[in-house]
Motif scaffolding. Structure first.
Motif, PDB file in Angstrom:
ATOM      1  N   LEU A 432       0.945  -1.056  -0.092  1.00 32.16           N
ATOM      2  CA  LEU A 432      -0.010  -0.040  -0.099  1.00 32.16           C
ATOM      3  C   LEU A 432       0.808   1.365   0.006  1.00 32.16           C
ATOM      4  O   LEU A 432       0.454   2.241  -0.658  1.00 32.16           O
ATOM      5  N   LEU A 435       2.128   1.534  -3.512  1.00 32.66           N
ATOM      6  CA  LEU A 435       0.866   2.047  -4.330  1.00 32.66           C
ATOM      7  C   LEU A 435       0.807   3.779  -4.223  1.00 32.66           C
ATOM      8  O   LEU A 435       0.547   4.411  -5.144  1.00 32.66           O
ATOM      9  N   HIS A 497      -5.494  -7.549  -0.877  1.00 30.59           N
ATOM     10  CA  HIS A 497      -5.126  -8.154  -2.005  1.00 30.59           C
ATOM     11  C   HIS A 497      -6.122  -8.713  -3.064  1.00 30.59           C
ATOM     12  O   HIS A 497      -5.617  -8.283  -4.355  1.00 30.59           O
ATOM     13  N   TYR A 500      -6.837  -4.996  -4.655  1.00 35.15           N
ATOM     14  CA  TYR A 500      -5.591  -4.784  -5.592  1.00 35.15           C
ATOM     15  C   TYR A 500      -5.579  -5.514  -6.842  1.00 35.15           C
ATOM     16  O   TYR A 500      -5.478  -4.895  -8.075  1.00 35.15           O
ATOM     17  N   ALA A 524      -7.255   3.216  -0.317  1.00 31.26           N
ATOM     18  CA  ALA A 524      -5.990   2.665  -0.170  1.00 31.26           C
ATOM     19  C   ALA A 524      -5.284   3.099   1.110  1.00 31.26           C
ATOM     20  O   ALA A 524      -4.663   2.278   1.949  1.00 31.26           O
TER      21      ALA A 524
END
Length: 546
Positions: A432, A435, A497, A500, A524
């Motif tokens: 994360l 990300l 997960h 994502y 997120a």
């Protein structure tokens, strides 16, 4: 709409029904909403209609129908279904459900905290190892669990004092000093003494500090060996715990009970309560008055005070220091001590059911761990941490209930795979964090939040498990079970997960940045915060890269 807000909405509907004369019932102060076990049953469920049916004098489904009609009119609620005898299954619209994301991000590190135990003052005692040797794997379990418990209790509004009771009085300390002196002089370790290379190390350090120890009279030399060895070993144990991320507010010395006269005073205070009697030349506490299997000696016929007398003085000290409640965390070999302890509390005039809790932990082993060369047939805490790492040890020990025997697989805990629970959760947090960096590189920022856009099934699922986090923390505190936090973090990581893999936060190729990307970046960040907050409650780091 958060679970707390939904609970408040249900309560408001009940109050409105009572005010309209549709129901005659006392409205509960709190109404529990839970995540249905089967996802197709809705976002949230409550059994409040079943609880109120009897006092309301109506069938459960009739109460449910009254509530469903009112709830269905509220903004943010998409549908309300009645299941079985009267369960209410509630589905929120996407925008209402996703508003939680904003709540989490704005709360930041405070999300998950609650006031369920506000006003509760606790003294939490854990580890409390004898200062006659290094900390071992059994102490490690209590250090991890005790510190995690203190954290979840504090997060739930309790005022917690972490206390380490140092057993630094009595014959064990004399044997300890005698063992060190024997190593200094090269003589036999006394009967019941302490072995292991750590005693030789202590002896060398004592001689370094007092090179004249060989010239001292025997009694004085033993006293020097005991006191210096005690100070060195206690300092090492404190340093080991500090390296494990465990600090105590109070290090309480048993000696102070004797030197201050607190033990003598305790005997007299218990006598005033009417539970002390003189018998066969000794002073006894009639603990059988309160369920103990036999009465206990406070002062022997020769005038020597027992450990039990010190335990009684310690309890009175706890009360005198302003703690209405104490939690003892004890090892598996202390089962027989529980009734004695509660009997002391009762003899002192306190209610054991309200004033004291005793948590008993079971044994733990780690496959592949090596016994300590310094301490002989034990696995030292610091060796375990050096081998597996602090995070792996803390998370793994906090992941299971204290009352379950535990065998950990050292090989699994060293793996950088999803088979390793702590890696699985920490990797989700690191992913994360990465990300967020990638989003910035693509020009995605949290400048827009449109909750209605978060309507993908994996988004709905992720938001729902994030919403449960405060209730999990509260339940972990109420039940004294911090492992519930660890298990929930694994659920959050799994939901993340899946999300994502299905939903993009950054645009593909040259596609423009849209509000959906910006809104997903909020989700997120909310997920990262929940993982970070939960790991912090376990005393485990939340790495940004792995």
């Amino acid at each position: 709409m958060t679970p707390d807000e939904l609970s408040a909405a249900i309560r408001a509907c009940l109050e409105a029904a009572v005010a309209a004369g549709d129901l005659t019932v006392s409205v509960p102060a709190e109404i529990r909403v839970e995540r249905p076990k089967q996802r197709e049953h809705g976002d949230w469920s409550t059994n409040i209609a079943l609880q109120l049916a009897k006092p309301a004098g109506k069938p459960p489904r009739a109460v449910a129908e009254l509530l469903a009609a009112r709830l269905g009119e509220l903004p943010g609620i998409k549908s309300v279904d009645i299941a079985g005898p009267g369960f209410l299954n509630i589905v929120l619209d996407a925008a209402s459900a996703a508003e939680l994301v904003r709540t989490i991000v704005e709360a930041g590190p405070a999300f998950g905290q609650n006031q369920q135990l506000a006003g509760t003052v606790l003294n939490l005692e854990f580890v409390s190892a004898n200062p006659t040797g290094p900390l071992h794997i059994g102490h490690t379990r209590w250090a991890a669990l005790g510190d995690a418990l203190a954290r979840v209790l504090t997060a739930s509004g309790a005022q917690v004092t972490r206390e380490f009771y140092v057993n630094d009085a009595g014959a064990q300390m004399d044997r300890f000093g005698g063992s060190i002196l024997a190593r200094i002089k090269g003589t036999e370790i006394p009967e019941g003494g302490y072995h292991g290379e750590y005693v030789a190390e202590l002896a060398a350090k004592v001689r370094e500090q007092r090179p004249d120890i060989d010239d001292l009279p025997l009694a004085e030399a033993q006293n020097v060996a005991r006191e210096l060895g005690y100070a060195i070993q206690l300092a090492e144990n404190r340093e080991t715990l500090d390296g494990f991320g465990v600090q105590f507010d109070v290090w309480f010395s048993e000696r102070t009970l004797h030197s201050s006269g607190a033990v003598d005073a305790a005997v007299e205070r218990l006598r005033e309560q009417g539970h002390v009697e003189d018998r066969d030349g000794a002073v006894w506490l009639r603990t059988t008055d309160f369920g103990d299997d036999k009465d206990r000696v406070l002062v022997k016929a020769d005038g020597e005070k027992t450990y039990f007398a010190a335990d009684a003085a310690y309890w009175l000290s706890v009360r005198d220091r302003g703690f209405p409640k104490k939690i003892y965390m004890l090892g598996a070999d202390h089962h027989g001590y529980v009734n004695r302890l509660k009997a002391i509390v009762a003899c002192a005039g306190d209610d054991p059911a309200e004033s004291v809790e005793v948590l008993i932990g079971q044994l733990v082993s780690v496959g592949g761990a090596r016994l300590s060369k310094r301490a002989g047939n034990i696995i030292e805490l610091k060796d375990l941490v050096d081998w597996l790492g602090r995070d792996a040890v803390r998370y793994s020990l906090a992941r299971y209930p204290a009352d379950s025997p535990l065998a950990l697989d050292g090989e699994v805990l060293q793996k950088k795979t999803n088979d390793n629970p702590v890696f699985y959760v920490q990797y989700a947090h690191a992913r994360l964090s990465s990300l967020a960096n990638q989003a910035r590189e693509h020009g995605v920022e949290r400048t827009v939040f449109e909750p209605a856009l978060l309507d993908h099934p994996t988004e709905n699922e992720l938001i729902a498990v994030l919403a449960q986090f405060p209730a999990v923390v509260a339940q972990a505190a109420e039940l004294r079970e911090p492992h519930r936090v660890a298990r929930h973090l694994e659920v959050v990581a799994g939901a993340f997960h899946k999300w994502y893999d299905n939903c993009r936060v950054t645009p593909r190729g040259e596609d423009p940045v849209e509000d959906l990307h910006r809104t997903r970046l909020w989700l997120a960040e909310a997920t990262r915060l929940v993982l970070a907050n939960g790991l912090d409650l376990l005393g485990v780091s939340a790495p940004e890269r792995m």
